[in-house]
Structure formats: structure tokens, C-alpha cells
Design an enzyme around this catalytic site. Sequence first.
Site, short mmCIF file in Angstrom:
data_model
loop_
_atom_site.label_atom_id
_atom_site.label_comp_id
_atom_site.label_asym_id
_atom_site.label_seq_id
_atom_site.Cartn_x
_atom_site.Cartn_y
_atom_site.Cartn_z
CG ASN A 94 -0.33 -0.06 2.52
OD1 ASN A 94 0.74 -0.67 2.68
ND2 ASN A 94 -0.94 0.55 3.52
CE LYS A 114 7.94 -11.41 -0.86
NZ LYS A 114 7.02 -10.28 -1.11
CB ALA A 115 9.55 -5.24 -2.16
CD GLU A 158 3.79 -10.82 -3.76
OE1 GLU A 158 2.83 -11.41 -3.26
OE2 GLU A 158 4.79 -10.47 -3.11
N GLY A 210 2.37 -5.03 7.97
CA GLY A 210 1.29 -5.76 7.31
C GLY A 210 0.19 -6.09 8.30
CB SER A 211 -2.56 -8.51 8.10
OG SER A 211 -1.93 -9.79 8.04
CD GLU A 246 3.81 0.79 10.46
OE1 GLU A 246 2.98 1.67 10.20
OE2 GLU A 246 4.92 0.70 9.90
CG LEU A 247 1.51 -6.07 13.48
CD1 LEU A 247 1.23 -7.09 14.55
CD2 LEU A 247 2.10 -6.71 12.24
CB CYS A 272 -2.30 0.67 9.19
SG CYS A 272 -0.63 1.32 9.07
CD GLU A 330 -6.26 -2.40 9.29
OE1 GLU A 330 -5.45 -1.49 9.07
OE2 GLU A 330 -5.91 -3.58 9.51
#
Length: 479
Positions: free
Chosen positions: A144, A167-168, A170, A220-221, A242-243, A276, A373
Site C-alpha cells: 500500500n 522482501k517487497a 510483489e 502488514g496484517s 507494524e500491524l 493503517c 479494520e
Amino acid sequence: MKQYHSLINRAPVPRVKKRDLIGPSNETTVAQVSVATNEDVTAAVDHAVDARTEWAATPAGERGRMLVEAAASLEKRVKEASLRMAIEQGKTVAEAEGEFVRAVETLVWNGENAERLSAPLPIDDTRCLIREPIGVVAAFSPWNYPAVLSARKVAAPLAAGCPVILKAAEESPAAAVAIVEALWEAGVPAGAVSLLLGDPSHLSEQIMARPEVRVISFTGSTRVGKLLAARAAQNLQNCVLELGGNAPVIVTAGVDLKDTAQQVAEYKFEHAGQSCNAPGRVFVDQTIYDDFVAELEQAAAHYVLGPATESTTVMGPLFAQRAVERMAHFTKDAAERGAKVHEATTRPDGPGFFWPPTIISNVPPESGVLEEEVFGPILPVVPFDTIDEAIQNANASPYGLASYVFAADETTKRLVTSQLDTGSVSINMLRGVRADVPNPGRHESGLGYEGGEPGFAAFQNLKLVNGAAATLFEGSSDA
């Protein structure tokens, strides 16, 4: 067609297995992404392990200089990379360019502070603490905000002297490719930073199985963050997570309703609400509730939907069809419970994963749009009678990332700030996280700190030195 590959040892790594990247504005294939293999993971980690001693021994000031030069190199890539970001994941070109500004700032801040934040910490005449790089870092950035979050993932550990395997996502690889290429161009050694693209679950399992990897940095989640934390326990790897978030906004009487509604709409509907930190629930004083809802609906009506690359577009599409289906679910659930749903604009004709800015009022407390969320352009608005009720409702969430309060009197500002159970509170403003401050999450929103001095320290070990420490390391600024 645009092709993206993992970047290891200063070279792209093409693979036979590829994933089609579907553009959310038109639902067509806009690029292909090579899927990294186990051999690629092994190579990336091996190169990082080989580079860690040399990179840690590189003077902190020199490491910082490279990051500042990388920022300048990245600036030259912004125009092309912003267009690719818009094509790949639906952010407007203007939003993408603004994000790259923050990515550049992140590289610069960490570069300019590398020497200061790597210097020994004196305790007294005979003792000090030495700050040393913690080791190889595995960093996982999301789709995002792929520019600023990839920059945050690599800048602090590199400045601290740690090799990084990025690891970005995709779904939106252009930004990470641009950042890694800029770092290499600035002189960062090949093994000190690598980029992997491909299946996130498989790659994370392979990377984290290597005990040489000492820190896991993930955005991410919450669900995935917990899985990674459990996996990290096997090798006692540190975690910076960071969630998710479901940020509350409290609006009290006495504020400028039009200006407040405009601010809330601007931050909520940036990148179609896929943030987020974006406002997730708005609690409004009953005495101004109807007027504020009307102002919010009016502000949302100005958001012209369309393809992300068109200059007239104010809000682009969601990133995937499943996100549209999720918005439909939340809207239907709220409406069936008696809430009023107001879609502020119309969806464009033709293909694309579009959902209009949507205000939902009179929302029952058990509605999913309040409890989960949303991660999209749906904003529930709920009235309150007392400030204590507003605070209680705001804290009635498993998340604790960001919160916002709009108030006219100082007493209310102090009360709400002290009682909101979130990592950050913004008063009479909504703003993204800057590079010089940490972005802390509480409860289901995360673990540890990313950004600022605490975020830098996450990639350092402290070594206590006793005896003649004050003179032994006097003038030293290296980790």
C-alpha cells in the site's frame, strides 16, 4: 511488458516462474514479476552474511553519506517510479510522488544521523555503552505504501551497519526496485542490500529459517505479524512489527466543522483509505452530529474516481477485486443493521476495482465496519453524549496505532490525549508519520518501534564496557 526480478549481488535474477501483475485501474496485466526460488533466498542471505563484517566496520559517517547520496539518486527516479506505482496499485500519480518525497526524507534523516546514533554512550568516568550492529535484517514491506515503507525498512538498519534483505510486495515492486538500485548506485556494497520478490509465505519461511538473520522487520496484517513472531521465536530473532489499525477520531463541539470534515476526508480517502493510520471510526458530539455528517458528505463528494494515471482523478481504485468485495460486505452489513449509507460519488463505467467514498451514519455498535479494520474508503460516524463515552468507544478496539482528536478547549485536549490507548495522538490535525519520530503500535497494532531514534536502536546491540571506557572510546563515532 515491464518485467521485475529479484536483485541480488548487484544483478537482476530472472526466473521461469512469473506472476502477472494486474493493474487495478483497468484489470489488465501491466507487468510480470519473477518468483524468487530457494536458491535466491540462499544467495541473498549468504551475500548478507559475507557483507556484515565489512559493512559494520564501515565508519558510520560513511554509511550515512551513502544513504544521503542514495536519496539524491532516488529523486532522479521519482517521475518514472511514481507512474509505475500508479499503474501497479492504484495510487494517483500525485499521491505516489508525495510518497516518494517521504521516502527520500527517510533516507536522508537516517543518513544524516547515522554517526550520532552510532556513537558510544558514556555512563561515567569508567563505563560506557558501545552500540554495535545487530546483524542481518530481513525486512518485509507491504503493497500500500511501497516507497516510504521500503525506505523505512532499509534506511535505519543500513545506517546502523546491518545488511538488509528486503522482501517487497510483489503487487507493487517498482518502488523497491528504484530504492535498491539507488542504494547500489550510491556505493552500498552488493551484499549489504538485496531485494526478493515472490511468494511471501514461502520466502519468509525460508529466510527466517536461517539463524544468521537476527531481526525481522514487518509491516502488514496482524494475522501475518503473529505468524512471523511465532516463527521468529525458533531462532530468537528480534521483531519489529507494524500491524493493523482502526484509528478513532473524536470531534467535539466548538471546532470548525467544515475544516475538520475536510481534514478527515483528505486523510481518510488518500489512496482510497488503504492505510493503517487512516481514520477508521469517527465519534462526534451529539450536538453537532448532523451538521458534521453533512459537512463530511459534502467533502467526500469532491472525490472524482478514475484511473490512477489520469490527471483529473482525485481517488484511484482499490488494489484488488477482493477489496471491492470486502467493501460491499461492510456496507451491506451496516445497512442491514439499520445504518444510513451514503455513497458520495459514482463509480466510473468500465473495468477497475473502484469503490466510492462512503459515509455511514447511525451505525450500531456491533457492526463490522466499527469492529474490524476496513482498509478502504468507508467511514462510519457515530454520535456521543459525553467525552467519557467517546473515549470508551474509541478504546473499544483490539488495535492501538493512531488516534485523532478535534477540540477547542485545552482541558478536553489533555483529557483525551492522556486516556486514548494508542501509540500516537494527533490534536486538531491529521498527518502521516515522519522519519524523525517512532511509529509505535500497541496491542494488536504492533511490537517495537519503527522510525526516529527508537527505530534506529532496534538494529543495534549494546555492549557494556567497564574500566577506562571514557578514554578508550573518546571521540569514537562508529558502532
